[in-house]
Structures are given as C-alpha cells and as structure tokens.
Write a protein that holds these residues in place. Sequence first.
Motif, PDB file in Angstrom:
ATOM      1  N   THR A  71       4.847  11.180  16.641  1.00 14.72           N
ATOM      2  CA  THR A  71       3.517  10.924  17.212  1.00 14.72           C
ATOM      3  C   THR A  71       3.474   9.607  17.988  1.00 14.72           C
ATOM      4  N   GLY A  72       4.565   8.809  17.901  1.00 12.50           N
ATOM      5  CA  GLY A  72       4.603   7.507  18.546  1.00 12.50           C
ATOM      6  C   GLY A  72       4.239   6.371  17.605  1.00 12.50           C
ATOM      7  N   GLN A  73       3.720   6.697  16.429  1.00 13.07           N
ATOM      8  CA  GLN A  73       3.349   5.679  15.442  1.00 13.07           C
ATOM      9  C   GLN A  73       4.602   5.109  14.786  1.00 13.07           C
ATOM     10  N   THR A  98       0.840  -1.195   0.000  1.00 11.03           N
ATOM     11  CA  THR A  98       0.000   0.000   0.000  1.00 11.03           C
ATOM     12  C   THR A  98       0.880   1.252   0.000  1.00 11.03           C
ATOM     13  N   PRO A  99       0.756   2.089  -1.019  1.00 15.64           N
ATOM     14  CA  PRO A  99       1.546   3.321  -1.024  1.00 15.64           C
ATOM     15  C   PRO A  99       0.947   4.352  -0.064  1.00 15.64           C
ATOM     16  N   ILE A 100       1.820   5.087   0.613  1.00 14.24           N
ATOM     17  CA  ILE A 100       1.366   6.166   1.490  1.00 14.24           C
ATOM     18  C   ILE A 100       2.268   7.378   1.276  1.00 14.24           C
ATOM     19  N   VAL A 101       1.741   8.531   1.631  1.00  7.41           N
ATOM     20  CA  VAL A 101       2.516   9.766   1.594  1.00  7.41           C
ATOM     21  C   VAL A 101       2.732  10.181   3.043  1.00  7.41           C
ATOM     22  N   LEU A 102       3.979  10.376   3.394  1.00 13.28           N
ATOM     23  CA  LEU A 102       4.367  10.593   4.785  1.00 13.28           C
ATOM     24  C   LEU A 102       4.942  11.995   4.970  1.00 13.28           C
ATOM     25  N   ASN A 103       4.517  12.665   6.030  1.00 13.51           N
ATOM     26  CA  ASN A 103       5.084  13.964   6.375  1.00 13.51           C
ATOM     27  C   ASN A 103       6.480  13.719   6.942  1.00 13.51           C
ATOM     28  N   SER A 104       7.497  14.048   6.170  1.00 14.99           N
ATOM     29  CA  SER A 104       8.874  13.745   6.578  1.00 14.99           C
ATOM     30  C   SER A 104       9.321  14.532   7.804  1.00 14.99           C
ATOM     31  N   ASP A 105       8.630  15.612   8.138  1.00 21.55           N
ATOM     32  CA  ASP A 105       8.976  16.375   9.336  1.00 21.55           C
ATOM     33  C   ASP A 105       8.639  15.605  10.612  1.00 21.55           C
ATOM     34  N   LEU A 106       7.809  14.581  10.505  1.00 20.61           N
ATOM     35  CA  LEU A 106       7.413  13.794  11.674  1.00 20.61           C
ATOM     36  C   LEU A 106       8.324  12.598  11.933  1.00 20.61           C
ATOM     37  N   ILE A 107       9.302  12.359  11.053  1.00 22.90           N
ATOM     38  CA  ILE A 107      10.197  11.211  11.237  1.00 22.90           C
ATOM     39  C   ILE A 107      11.145  11.489  12.398  1.00 22.90           C
ATOM     40  N   GLU A 108      11.119  10.585  13.374  1.00 24.04           N
ATOM     41  CA  GLU A 108      12.017  10.690  14.524  1.00 24.04           C
ATOM     42  C   GLU A 108      13.257   9.839  14.297  1.00 24.04           C
ATOM     43  N   GLN A 109      13.038   8.593  13.838  1.00 28.37           N
ATOM     44  CA  GLN A 109      14.162   7.718  13.533  1.00 28.37           C
ATOM     45  C   GLN A 109      13.743   6.637  12.553  1.00 28.37           C
ATOM     46  N   ILE A 110      14.746   6.009  11.932  1.00 30.26           N
ATOM     47  CA  ILE A 110      14.514   4.931  10.983  1.00 30.26           C
ATOM     48  C   ILE A 110      15.378   3.756  11.411  1.00 30.26           C
ATOM     49  N   GLU A 111      14.756   2.582  11.582  1.00 31.52           N
ATOM     50  CA  GLU A 111      15.476   1.369  11.970  1.00 31.52           C
ATOM     51  C   GLU A 111      15.434   0.363  10.828  1.00 31.52           C
TER      52      GLU A 111
END
Length: 75
Positions: free
Chosen positions: A34-36, A10-23
């Motif tokens: 947001t904790g998501q 499923t493609p989604i569009v993500l607000n990149s300003d909300l990215i805290e970290q990437i694992e």
Amino acid sequence: MIHVTRLNQTPIVLNSDLIEQIETTPDTIISLTTGQKIMVLESSEEIVERVRLFRQSILTPQVYTNGKSASQKND
C-alpha cells in the motif's frame, strides 16, 4: 495475520500478504504494498518466521475432538 510491535511499544496485527519488503537499518522497517512503512521492534528474521508459521497454520488440516479433520464428513 501476524503480531508485531511498533517502536513505541504499541502492538499491531499486520496482514502478512501486504508485506513487500523488510529492511534492517538498524531498526526494522516493513514496507507494505500500500506504500505504508511500519517501524517495528522485531528483527526481520522474527517477522519472516512469524509469516512462515502463520501460512503453515493455514495449510495444516485442523483435527477436531471427534478425530476427523475439517475436510472429512461427519457420518
């Protein structure tokens, strides 16, 4: 905003300003402020590059067909 793909294709569009970290474990998990948490198909390197390109597009002046940028007045 960046385009990413969930594991179920499923493609989604993500607000990149909300990215805290990437694992990467081995799936890529994006943690938001947001904790998501979102699991995506793209690698962490791809996501970082998409964020970089998106932010660059915001800072690059747009040139219109009249040869002037948005910051120049139409005379």
